[in-house]
Enzyme design. Structure first.
Site, PDB file in Angstrom:
ATOM      1  N   ILE A  81       0.869  -1.170   0.000  1.00  0.00           N
ATOM      2  CA  ILE A  81       0.000   0.000   0.000  1.00  0.00           C
ATOM      3  C   ILE A  81       0.909   1.224   0.000  1.00  0.00           C
ATOM      4  O   ILE A  81       1.876   1.281   0.767  1.00  0.00           O
ATOM      5  CB  ILE A  81      -0.982  -0.008   1.204  1.00  0.00           C
ATOM      6  CG1 ILE A  81      -1.993   1.133   1.101  1.00  0.00           C
ATOM      7  CG2 ILE A  81      -0.252  -0.012   2.515  1.00  0.00           C
ATOM      8  CD1 ILE A  81      -3.177   0.981   2.063  1.00  0.00           C
ATOM      9  N   ALA A  82       0.630   2.159  -0.898  1.00  0.00           N
ATOM     10  CA  ALA A  82       1.511   3.317  -1.023  1.00  0.00           C
ATOM     11  C   ALA A  82       0.753   4.508  -1.582  1.00  0.00           C
ATOM     12  O   ALA A  82      -0.115   4.358  -2.437  1.00  0.00           O
ATOM     13  CB  ALA A  82       2.686   2.984  -1.943  1.00  0.00           C
ATOM     14  N   GLU A 115       2.457  -6.516   7.244  1.00  0.00           N
ATOM     15  CA  GLU A 115       3.731  -6.183   7.855  1.00  0.00           C
ATOM     16  C   GLU A 115       3.991  -4.714   7.568  1.00  0.00           C
ATOM     17  O   GLU A 115       3.700  -4.233   6.475  1.00  0.00           O
ATOM     18  CB  GLU A 115       4.892  -6.997   7.262  1.00  0.00           C
ATOM     19  CG  GLU A 115       4.835  -8.480   7.549  1.00  0.00           C
ATOM     20  CD  GLU A 115       4.047  -9.260   6.505  1.00  0.00           C
ATOM     21  OE1 GLU A 115       3.680 -10.406   6.785  1.00  0.00           O
ATOM     22  OE2 GLU A 115       3.779  -8.714   5.409  1.00  0.00           O
ATOM     23  N   ASN A 120       7.985   3.006  10.730  1.00  0.00           N
ATOM     24  CA  ASN A 120       6.955   3.717   9.969  1.00  0.00           C
ATOM     25  C   ASN A 120       5.727   3.934  10.856  1.00  0.00           C
ATOM     26  O   ASN A 120       4.688   3.304  10.698  1.00  0.00           O
ATOM     27  CB  ASN A 120       6.582   2.944   8.696  1.00  0.00           C
ATOM     28  CG  ASN A 120       5.711   3.751   7.762  1.00  0.00           C
ATOM     29  OD1 ASN A 120       5.156   4.777   8.131  1.00  0.00           O
ATOM     30  ND2 ASN A 120       5.582   3.258   6.543  1.00  0.00           N
ATOM     31  N   TYR A 127      -3.190   1.974  10.358  1.00  0.00           N
ATOM     32  CA  TYR A 127      -3.692   0.607  10.552  1.00  0.00           C
ATOM     33  C   TYR A 127      -4.410   0.467  11.890  1.00  0.00           C
ATOM     34  O   TYR A 127      -5.457  -0.190  11.972  1.00  0.00           O
ATOM     35  CB  TYR A 127      -2.551  -0.401  10.442  1.00  0.00           C
ATOM     36  CG  TYR A 127      -1.811  -0.324   9.123  1.00  0.00           C
ATOM     37  CD1 TYR A 127      -2.486  -0.101   7.918  1.00  0.00           C
ATOM     38  CD2 TYR A 127      -0.429  -0.445   9.069  1.00  0.00           C
ATOM     39  CE1 TYR A 127      -1.810  -0.012   6.714  1.00  0.00           C
ATOM     40  CE2 TYR A 127       0.256  -0.363   7.861  1.00  0.00           C
ATOM     41  CZ  TYR A 127      -0.442  -0.140   6.695  1.00  0.00           C
ATOM     42  OH  TYR A 127       0.219  -0.050   5.498  1.00  0.00           O
TER      43      TYR A 127
END
Length: 169
Positions: A81-82, A115, A120, A127
């Site tokens: 995811i970015a 993960e 980060n 999350y």
């Protein structure tokens, strides 16, 4: 550009070059290869699909984010995811994650794993807002640099605190 002007759509093979540009900008030391994306997309269509990959595209056609999920049995894994750096803080990450959790529900997954780099914290907070909880570590998971990964789990993605449920309640 606001996130509202950004459309999420299914990732297709022609999205791989701009996705790779973002991938190399955001994850220069452990970027995925074109082959890895091709392999994932090969499992994203048809009646036996086990993957969901989406891209975020601006009104002028610029690709500014992407995300992918793999499902196996009743377990899903957020593969990637970015969001482009200029999209940080716009809610795009939440929109991408919401899409993946809807896919996990459609795949009838009872839980979702992911993960995230231990350093980060921005992603970890995202999350956690969705209900993911830390369950362990993978030592030296990210290379080079030997950075640990925090493993997080969400049980019952159908009941997750998603972007739309937060804005409605």
């Amino acid at each position: 550009m606001t996130t509202a002007e950004t459309v999420l759509r299914e990732m297709r093979w022609w999205d791989i070059p701009p996705v790779l540009e973002l991938e190399h900008d955001l994850f220069p030391e452990d970027a995925w290869s074109a082959g890895m994306f091709w392999s994932e997309l090969a499992h994203a269509r048809g009646p036996r699909a086990t993957r969901r990959y989406v891209v975020a595209e601006t009104a002028d056609g610029r690709l500014v984010g992407y995300a992918g999920l793999a499902a196996a049995g009743d377990l899903a894994d957020v593969q990637t995811i970015a969001a482009a750096r200029d999209q940080w803080g716009t809610g795009l990450g939440a929109r991408l994650l919401t899409d993946l959790l809807r896919a996990a529900t459609a795949f009838e997954c009872a839980e979702v794993l992911l993960e995230v780099r231990v350093d980060n914290t921005r992603a970890q907070k995202l999350y956690e807002r969705f209900g993911f909880e830390p369950i362990g570590f993978r030592r030296g998971y990210y290379q080079p640099g030997n950075v640990d990964a925090l493993v997080m789990r969400l049980t019952d993605p159908a009941q997750a605190r998603t972007e739309s449920s937060e804005s409605n309640g």
